[in-house]
Design a protein around this motif. Structure first.
Motif, PDB file in Angstrom:
ATOM      1  N   SER A  24       0.830  -1.209   0.000  1.00  0.00           N
ATOM      2  CA  SER A  24       0.000   0.000   0.000  1.00  0.00           C
ATOM      3  C   SER A  24       0.862   1.257   0.000  1.00  0.00           C
ATOM      4  CB  SER A  24      -0.920   0.000   1.227  1.00  0.00           C
ATOM      5  OG  SER A  24      -1.808  -1.090   1.203  1.00  0.00           O
ATOM      6  N   ILE A  25       1.960   1.220   0.746  1.00  0.00           N
ATOM      7  CA  ILE A  25       2.874   2.354   0.764  1.00  0.00           C
ATOM      8  C   ILE A  25       3.508   2.543  -0.616  1.00  0.00           C
ATOM      9  CG2 ILE A  25       5.031   3.208   1.753  1.00  0.00           C
ATOM     10  CD1 ILE A  25       4.265   1.849   4.359  1.00  0.00           C
ATOM     11  N   ARG A  26       3.850   1.443  -1.273  1.00  0.00           N
ATOM     12  CA  ARG A  26       4.413   1.528  -2.622  1.00  0.00           C
ATOM     13  C   ARG A  26       3.396   2.096  -3.608  1.00  0.00           C
ATOM     14  NH1 ARG A  26       6.302  -3.807  -4.866  1.00  0.00           N
ATOM     15  NH2 ARG A  26       6.820  -2.401  -6.599  1.00  0.00           N
ATOM     16  N   LEU A  27       2.130   1.670  -3.476  1.00  0.00           N
ATOM     17  CA  LEU A  27       1.102   2.180  -4.388  1.00  0.00           C
ATOM     18  C   LEU A  27       0.964   3.689  -4.283  1.00  0.00           C
ATOM     19  CD1 LEU A  27      -1.863  -0.374  -4.201  1.00  0.00           C
ATOM     20  CD2 LEU A  27      -0.328   0.044  -6.104  1.00  0.00           C
ATOM     21  N   LEU A  28       1.109   4.229  -3.082  1.00  0.00           N
ATOM     22  CA  LEU A  28       0.921   5.660  -2.876  1.00  0.00           C
ATOM     23  C   LEU A  28       1.976   6.479  -3.618  1.00  0.00           C
ATOM     24  CD1 LEU A  28      -0.699   7.866  -1.486  1.00  0.00           C
ATOM     25  CD2 LEU A  28       0.765   7.602   0.527  1.00  0.00           C
ATOM     26  N   GLN A  29       3.190   5.978  -3.687  1.00  0.00           N
ATOM     27  CA  GLN A  29       4.250   6.741  -4.330  1.00  0.00           C
ATOM     28  C   GLN A  29       4.485   6.335  -5.780  1.00  0.00           C
ATOM     29  OE1 GLN A  29       7.572   6.028  -1.784  1.00  0.00           O
ATOM     30  NE2 GLN A  29       7.862   3.921  -2.427  1.00  0.00           N
ATOM     31  N   PHE A  30       3.679   5.421  -6.316  1.00  0.00           N
ATOM     32  CA  PHE A  30       3.784   5.044  -7.721  1.00  0.00           C
ATOM     33  C   PHE A  30       3.393   6.218  -8.615  1.00  0.00           C
ATOM     34  CE2 PHE A  30       3.317   0.126  -7.590  1.00  0.00           C
ATOM     35  CZ  PHE A  30       4.671   0.029  -7.313  1.00  0.00           C
ATOM     36  N   THR A  31       4.057   6.353  -9.746  1.00  0.00           N
ATOM     37  CA  THR A  31       3.605   7.270 -10.779  1.00  0.00           C
ATOM     38  C   THR A  31       2.459   6.621 -11.553  1.00  0.00           C
ATOM     39  OG1 THR A  31       5.179   6.415 -12.406  1.00  0.00           O
ATOM     40  CG2 THR A  31       5.929   8.201 -10.981  1.00  0.00           C
ATOM     41  N   ASN A  32       1.857   7.375 -12.479  1.00  0.00           N
ATOM     42  CA  ASN A  32       0.753   6.824 -13.269  1.00  0.00           C
ATOM     43  C   ASN A  32       1.202   5.625 -14.083  1.00  0.00           C
ATOM     44  OD1 ASN A  32      -0.957   8.856 -12.358  1.00  0.00           O
ATOM     45  ND2 ASN A  32      -0.383  10.233 -14.018  1.00  0.00           N
ATOM     46  N   LEU A 356      -6.402   1.231  -3.896  1.00  0.00           N
ATOM     47  CA  LEU A 356      -6.559   2.231  -4.941  1.00  0.00           C
ATOM     48  C   LEU A 356      -7.467   3.367  -4.490  1.00  0.00           C
ATOM     49  CD1 LEU A 356      -6.894   0.010  -8.141  1.00  0.00           C
ATOM     50  CD2 LEU A 356      -4.930   1.375  -7.430  1.00  0.00           C
ATOM     51  N   ASP A 357      -8.531   3.008  -3.784  1.00  0.00           N
ATOM     52  CA  ASP A 357      -9.424   4.039  -3.281  1.00  0.00           C
ATOM     53  C   ASP A 357      -8.722   4.915  -2.247  1.00  0.00           C
ATOM     54  OD1 ASP A 357     -12.113   5.271  -2.494  1.00  0.00           O
ATOM     55  OD2 ASP A 357     -11.512   4.283  -0.630  1.00  0.00           O
ATOM     56  N   GLN A 358      -7.969   4.278  -1.338  1.00  0.00           N
ATOM     57  CA  GLN A 358      -7.268   5.045  -0.314  1.00  0.00           C
ATOM     58  C   GLN A 358      -6.197   5.936  -0.938  1.00  0.00           C
ATOM     59  OE1 GLN A 358      -8.080   5.195   2.880  1.00  0.00           O
ATOM     60  NE2 GLN A 358      -6.499   6.753   3.193  1.00  0.00           N
ATOM     61  N   ARG A 359      -5.540   5.444  -1.974  1.00  0.00           N
ATOM     62  CA  ARG A 359      -4.534   6.251  -2.668  1.00  0.00           C
ATOM     63  C   ARG A 359      -5.170   7.489  -3.286  1.00  0.00           C
ATOM     64  NH1 ARG A 359      -2.719   6.806  -7.953  1.00  0.00           N
ATOM     65  NH2 ARG A 359      -0.469   7.192  -8.168  1.00  0.00           N
ATOM     66  N   LYS A 365      -6.745  14.707  -0.936  1.00  0.00           N
ATOM     67  CA  LYS A 365      -6.712  15.462   0.315  1.00  0.00           C
ATOM     68  C   LYS A 365      -5.459  16.337   0.399  1.00  0.00           C
ATOM     69  CE  LYS A 365      -7.960  14.650   5.151  1.00  0.00           C
ATOM     70  NZ  LYS A 365      -8.194  13.595   6.184  1.00  0.00           N
ATOM     71  N   VAL A 366      -4.315  15.759   0.009  1.00  0.00           N
ATOM     72  CA  VAL A 366      -3.068  16.525   0.040  1.00  0.00           C
ATOM     73  C   VAL A 366      -3.110  17.665  -0.975  1.00  0.00           C
ATOM     74  CG1 VAL A 366      -0.589  16.397  -0.405  1.00  0.00           C
ATOM     75  CG2 VAL A 366      -1.709  14.590   0.907  1.00  0.00           C
ATOM     76  N   ALA A 367      -3.593  17.387  -2.175  1.00  0.00           N
ATOM     77  CA  ALA A 367      -3.657  18.416  -3.206  1.00  0.00           C
ATOM     78  C   ALA A 367      -4.597  19.552  -2.795  1.00  0.00           C
ATOM     79  CB  ALA A 367      -4.109  17.807  -4.528  1.00  0.00           C
ATOM     80  N   THR A 403       3.697  10.193   4.799  1.00  0.00           N
ATOM     81  CA  THR A 403       2.567   9.944   3.902  1.00  0.00           C
ATOM     82  C   THR A 403       2.407  11.078   2.903  1.00  0.00           C
ATOM     83  OG1 THR A 403       1.449   8.725   5.676  1.00  0.00           O
ATOM     84  CG2 THR A 403       0.106   9.422   3.808  1.00  0.00           C
ATOM     85  N   VAL A 404       2.535  12.307   3.370  1.00  0.00           N
ATOM     86  CA  VAL A 404       2.448  13.455   2.471  1.00  0.00           C
ATOM     87  C   VAL A 404       3.599  13.425   1.473  1.00  0.00           C
ATOM     88  CG1 VAL A 404       2.450  15.976   2.347  1.00  0.00           C
ATOM     89  CG2 VAL A 404       1.254  14.817   4.213  1.00  0.00           C
ATOM     90  N   SER A 405       4.777  13.037   1.919  1.00  0.00           N
ATOM     91  CA  SER A 405       5.926  12.969   1.021  1.00  0.00           C
ATOM     92  C   SER A 405       5.704  11.947  -0.081  1.00  0.00           C
ATOM     93  CB  SER A 405       7.180  12.614   1.825  1.00  0.00           C
ATOM     94  OG  SER A 405       8.300  12.456   0.985  1.00  0.00           O
ATOM     95  N   ARG A 406       5.152  10.782   0.270  1.00  0.00           N
ATOM     96  CA  ARG A 406       4.896   9.761  -0.747  1.00  0.00           C
ATOM     97  C   ARG A 406       3.755  10.189  -1.683  1.00  0.00           C
ATOM     98  NH1 ARG A 406       5.715   6.490   3.976  1.00  0.00           N
ATOM     99  NH2 ARG A 406       7.661   5.303   3.810  1.00  0.00           N
TER     100      ARG A 406
END
Length: 509
Positions: A24-32, A356-359, A365-367, A403-406
């Motif tokens: 899940s952490i990896r998914l958050l920092q993945f590019t498109n 995917l939903d959490q990502r 939220k960050v944006a 989390t914000v950094s990722r």
């Protein structure tokens, strides 16, 4: 001292990172691109996962099982009981959850700033992936990139009829670097192939006529000379200019004008022609396939005067969890290993949907908080960019800094002022000289660039002068910081700028 065995009970706390949590952490920092590739791999290995159909198909077929969506009472998990799951898209579940979370306005989420509205953009358009063979377009297939070696090899095959000359040319082609320069000695080639040195030079001369002009040159002057000959512009004055590239690098235009025997206007034309040449002709074949930037978040002006923040539908992949297929297969199998495999596939599929939903929620939220903090930048430009760090955003939205950094790593946001990486909005703070609000380092860089671009040949600004001018504008900055910012923008020193501007001014006047 007596030794004895004792039994003690100790209570400790520890954080255990499960494989799914790590993923899940990896998914958050993945590019498109990385996310699409990961989902394709999961769909390939998991029979219960498949890409969602386009929105039009979803409307015609709202549920693959035909069952109604189970109700969600307060406090129940957003996905409900796994045993009652139907094959629904992430977007359908998310839209339904928004109606429960925000009954007054299901399309908008709450935000600390009333002027800022946040919307979840429809996931249907442009994000679906059809089945195999559906909507196939031959234009989607990209041709394999042509390398410099392939391009030169084709010209060698047609340019040399003699097999010995073709062998020498192939040996020379092996000595080309990425820029198209020849990096091997001709005498070594002659000795290795048992050929005459004059014959090798003759082959090299023919190779230097290949396209693009400038290939097989042994230095910069020869590369420029080859291109000028191809344009029929290698006259005696231009030859003299090429032979004195060191004077051109020092901007000694007066000496060049005397050596070339031309006036100011002719020298300016010659310099313009030199700038139009390609000093590295081989690099056109060394670049990999470029990928267009797809913004993860879109920001547009809202009707109430604020900003509407939306997730880009093209950057949000959609997947289906096929519950009907799971029920069909699991009901017919009797082997325990197969049942365990199906159970693991279902668990992984549900986990991927949740992740995917959490990502998407986290990025949105960050944006939204970044847009709220940088409202002045969106309205007035880079001069109004505020200092911002990860901790400020993390505290505002109740997340950890990591989390914000990722969530901001390699993510892009489309604004009315262009496409920016999310990290662009996180800048260091420079103190104010009048005890006012701090200034963003990026805004200070822009101010330094503007001051230098406005200077004249008679009034070149030194770093100390720039420091004094910025202090008058309320920016407390050190001279070494100005020098660091200037060098980071590839702006030469004041001494070099003065020499260049004066040389150009005397050349034109």
């Amino acid at each position: 001292m007596a030794l004895s065995a004792k039994l003690q009970l100790r209570q400790t706390q520890s954080l255990v990172m499960t494989p799914q949590l790590l993923q899940s952490i990896r998914l958050l920092q993945f590019t498109n691109v990385e996310l699409e590739r990961f989902i394709d791999e999961e769909v390939e290995r998991n029979p219960l996962l498949e890409r969602a159909e386009p929105a039009a198909d979803d409307a015609a077929e709202p549920s693959r099982t035909g069952e109604a969506e189970p109700s969600r009472e307060a406090g129940e998990d957003w996905f409900g009981n796994e045993a009652d799951l139907s094959a629904q898209t992430i977007s359908d579940r998310f839209d339904s959850s928004l109606e429960n979370l925000f009954p007054d306005d299901p399309g908008r989420s709450e935000c600390p700033d009333p002027a800022l509205s946040t919307q979840w953009k429809s996931l249907g358009a442009g994000s679906g992936q059809g089945g195999a063979g559906d909507g196939f377009d031959l234009e989607d297939l990209a041709a394999a990139p042509v390398t410099l070696r392939d391009h030169v090899g084709e010209q060698i095959a047609f340019g040399f009829a003699d097999p010995r000359e073709r062998l020498i040319a192939a040996e020379l082609a092996d000595g080309l670097d990425d820029a198209g320069y020849l990096r091997i000695d001709l005498h070594e080639v002659a000795e290795r192939l048992g050929a005459d040195a004059s014959g090798v030079r003759a082959v090299l001369s023919r190779c230097q006529s290949f396209d693009p002009p400038g290939l097989f040159a042994r230095d910069l002057a020869e590369c420029l000379s080859i291109q000028l000959r191809a344009r029929d512009r290698f006259d005696p004055a231009m030859r003299t200019l090429i032979d004195n590239l060191d004077l051109l690098a020092r901007r000694d235009f007066q000496q060049l004008r005397r050596l070339c025997g031309v006036d100011e206007e002719d020298l300016l034309d010659m310099l313009a022609e030199i700038r139009g040449l390609d000093p590295r002709p081989g690099l056109a074949f060394s670049g990999g396939a470029s990928e267009a930037i797809v913004a993860d978040v879109e920001v547009r002006p809202a009707s109430d005067g604020g900003w509407a923040v939306e997730l880009n539908a093209d950057a949000l992949p959609r997947v289906l969890v096929d519950q009907s297929y799971f029920a069909l297969v699991s009901g017919r199998t009797r082997d325990q290993a197969e049942k365990d495999f199906l159970g693991e596939c279902l668990q992984n599929a549900n986990w991927l949907a949740r992740s995917l939903d959490q990502r998407a929620r986290t990025i949105l939220k960050v944006a939204s908080e970044i847009v709220r903090q940088q409202d002045a930048f969106l309205a007035h430009g880079v001069r109004h960019l505020r200092p911002l760090n990860l901790k400020t955003v993390a505290d505002a939205i109740g997340m950890h800094e990591s989390t914000v950094s990722r969530a901001t790593a390699n993510k892009y946001i489309l604004t009315p002022r262009g496409v920016f990486e999310m990290r662009y909005f996180f800048t260091a703070a420079i103190a104010s000289s009048d005890s006012g609000e701090s200034h963003s380092s990026e805004a200070v860089r822009d101010r330094i660039r503007t001051l230098i671009e406005a200077e004249t040949a008679d009034h070149i600004l030194s770093d100390d002068t720039i420091v004094e001018m910025l202090k008058k504008e309320g920016v407390d900055i050190a001279r070494r910081t100005v020098a660091k910012y200037r060098e980071g923008m590839n702006i030469p020193s004041s001494v070099r700028r003065r020499r260049e501007k004066r040389a150009l001014a005397s050349l034109r006047g």
